[in-house]
Design a protein around this motif. Structure first.
Motif, mmCIF file in Angstrom:
data_model
loop_
_atom_site.group_PDB
_atom_site.id
_atom_site.type_symbol
_atom_site.label_atom_id
_atom_site.label_comp_id
_atom_site.label_asym_id
_atom_site.label_seq_id
_atom_site.Cartn_x
_atom_site.Cartn_y
_atom_site.Cartn_z
ATOM 1 N N TYR A 48 106.859 19.242 -0.496
ATOM 2 C CA TYR A 48 108.006 18.895 0.348
ATOM 3 C C TYR A 48 107.822 19.201 1.820
ATOM 4 N N ARG A 49 106.785 19.921 2.183
ATOM 5 C CA ARG A 49 106.581 20.259 3.598
ATOM 6 C C ARG A 49 105.121 20.608 3.839
ATOM 7 N N TYR A 50 104.766 20.611 5.117
ATOM 8 C CA TYR A 50 103.402 20.998 5.482
ATOM 9 C C TYR A 50 103.442 21.906 6.704
ATOM 10 N N SER A 51 102.402 22.699 6.808
ATOM 11 C CA SER A 51 102.165 23.517 7.993
ATOM 12 C C SER A 51 100.651 23.634 8.136
ATOM 13 N N TYR A 84 108.361 7.661 6.105
ATOM 14 C CA TYR A 84 109.296 7.708 7.227
ATOM 15 C C TYR A 84 109.589 9.180 7.505
ATOM 16 N N PRO A 85 109.615 9.588 8.786
ATOM 17 C CA PRO A 85 109.818 11.003 9.095
ATOM 18 C C PRO A 85 111.139 11.541 8.534
ATOM 19 N N SER A 86 111.037 12.651 7.832
ATOM 20 C CA SER A 86 112.220 13.322 7.300
ATOM 21 C C SER A 86 112.888 14.134 8.407
ATOM 22 N N SER A 87 114.070 14.655 8.131
ATOM 23 C CA SER A 87 114.740 15.514 9.114
ATOM 24 C C SER A 87 113.890 16.750 9.392
ATOM 25 N N THR A 88 113.172 17.245 8.391
ATOM 26 C CA THR A 88 112.259 18.381 8.596
ATOM 27 C C THR A 88 111.123 17.986 9.530
ATOM 28 N N ASP A 89 110.564 16.789 9.342
ATOM 29 C CA ASP A 89 109.492 16.308 10.219
ATOM 30 C C ASP A 89 109.963 16.232 11.669
ATOM 31 N N VAL A 90 111.159 15.720 11.859
ATOM 32 C CA VAL A 90 111.712 15.598 13.217
ATOM 33 C C VAL A 90 111.929 16.984 13.816
ATOM 34 N N ARG A 91 112.458 17.892 13.033
ATOM 35 C CA ARG A 91 112.688 19.260 13.509
ATOM 36 C C ARG A 91 111.366 19.936 13.895
ATOM 37 N N MET A 92 110.310 19.722 13.082
ATOM 38 C CA MET A 92 109.012 20.336 13.367
ATOM 39 C C MET A 92 108.349 19.747 14.608
ATOM 40 N N ALA A 93 108.765 18.554 15.012
ATOM 41 C CA ALA A 93 108.181 17.886 16.177
ATOM 42 C C ALA A 93 108.973 18.127 17.454
ATOM 43 N N THR A 94 110.014 18.963 17.365
ATOM 44 C CA THR A 94 110.942 19.124 18.477
ATOM 45 C C THR A 94 111.161 20.604 18.800
ATOM 46 N N TRP A 95 111.092 20.939 20.084
ATOM 47 C CA TRP A 95 111.397 22.299 20.525
ATOM 48 C C TRP A 95 112.890 22.574 20.335
ATOM 49 N N PRO A 96 113.292 23.844 20.319
ATOM 50 C CA PRO A 96 114.715 24.160 20.173
ATOM 51 C C PRO A 96 115.618 23.512 21.232
ATOM 52 N N ASP A 97 115.071 23.228 22.423
ATOM 53 C CA ASP A 97 115.891 22.600 23.466
ATOM 54 C C ASP A 97 116.015 21.076 23.285
ATOM 55 N N GLY A 98 115.401 20.546 22.213
ATOM 56 C CA GLY A 98 115.516 19.122 21.916
ATOM 57 C C GLY A 98 114.398 18.251 22.460
ATOM 58 N N THR A 99 113.463 18.826 23.217
ATOM 59 C CA THR A 99 112.354 18.041 23.754
ATOM 60 C C THR A 99 111.194 18.008 22.746
ATOM 61 N N SER A 100 110.332 17.035 22.928
ATOM 62 C CA SER A 100 109.208 16.831 22.014
ATOM 63 C C SER A 100 108.110 17.857 22.237
ATOM 64 N N ILE A 101 107.551 18.343 21.135
ATOM 65 C CA ILE A 101 106.418 19.271 21.218
ATOM 66 C C ILE A 101 105.166 18.509 21.639
ATOM 67 N N TRP A 102 104.907 17.353 21.021
ATOM 68 C CA TRP A 102 103.763 16.501 21.366
ATOM 69 C C TRP A 102 104.304 15.128 21.745
ATOM 70 N N PRO A 103 104.803 14.948 22.962
ATOM 71 C CA PRO A 103 105.481 13.706 23.326
ATOM 72 C C PRO A 103 104.584 12.465 23.294
ATOM 73 N N ASP A 104 103.281 12.634 23.444
ATOM 74 C CA ASP A 104 102.392 11.476 23.467
ATOM 75 C C ASP A 104 101.755 11.178 22.117
ATOM 76 N N ALA A 105 101.961 12.043 21.138
ATOM 77 C CA ALA A 105 101.319 11.873 19.830
ATOM 78 C C ALA A 105 102.080 10.897 18.951
ATOM 79 N N HIS A 106 101.324 10.199 18.124
ATOM 80 C CA HIS A 106 101.903 9.403 17.052
ATOM 81 C C HIS A 106 102.006 10.309 15.824
ATOM 82 N N TYR A 107 102.921 9.970 14.969
ATOM 83 C CA TYR A 107 103.058 10.646 13.678
ATOM 84 C C TYR A 107 102.810 9.587 12.622
#
Length: 140
Positions: A48-51, A84-107
Motif C-alpha cells: 500500500y505504500r513505498y519509501s 493514478y496517484p493516491s492521496s498518499t502519493d500526493v502527500r509524499m510529493a508535497t511539503w507541509p506548506d503545499g509546495t512540490s518537493i520535486w516540482p520538475d519530476a514526473h511520477y
C-alpha cells in the motif's frame, strides 16, 4: 515525457518481481532524456505504500551529480489499484506548506490490476494537484 520501451519494460518487471509489495525507483538523465533506471528498495515492504531507502538515495544522488544528470521521474507500482496517484502519493510529493518537493519530476505509476498487461502512466504533482502527462514510448 518520452521514454525508451526498455525502461518501461524494466519498471513493469520490477513491479511484478516485487509484487505483492509496491516497487519504487528513479529515472535519471541529462536534458530530459532517460539514460538510467535505478531500482530502489522499498523500505516499507508494503502493498500500500513505498519509501525509498535513504542510503540508496544518497548513492543515486551522487551518481546523478557526478554525471550531470537530473532526476526525471520517480516511479512506483500500485498492486491493487489504478495507475493514478493516491492521496498518499500526493502527500509524499508535497511539503507541509503545499509546495512540490520535486516540482520538475514526473511520477510514473505501474498498475498491477492486470498482470498480463500492466498500464504505465505519467503524471506531474504540482503543489498538491495531479495532472496526467503524455508518456511517449520509443523503441530506442
Amino acid at each position: 515525457m518520452e521514454i525508451a520501451k526498455r525502461y518501461v519494460d524494466e519498471m513493469v518487471s520490477h513491479a511484478l518481481e516485487d509484487d505483492p509489495d509496491e516497487c519504487c525507483g528513479i529515472l535519471a538523465g541529462p536534458d530530459g532524456k532517460v539514460v538510467k533506471l535505478y531500482r530502489m528498495t522499498n523500505t516499507e515492504r508494503s502493498p500500500y505504500r513505498y519509501s525509498m531507502d535513504p542510503k540508496e538515495q544518497i548513492s543515486v544522488d551522487r551518481e546523478m551529480d557526478d554525471n550531470g544528470w537530473e532526476l526525471l521521474a520517480i516511479y512506483h507500482s500500485h498492486t491493487h489499484s489504478a495507475a493514478y496517484p493516491s492521496s498518499t502519493d500526493v502527500r509524499m510529493a508535497t511539503w507541509p506548506d503545499g509546495t512540490s518537493i520535486w516540482p520538475d519530476a514526473h511520477y510514473i505509476l505501474v498498475s498491477l490490476e492486470d498482470h498480463d498487461n500492466p498500464p504505465v502512466r505519467a503524471f506531474r504533482i504540482t503543489d498538491g494537484s495531479v495532472t496526467e502527462e503524455e508518456l511517449r514510448v520509443t523503441q530506442e
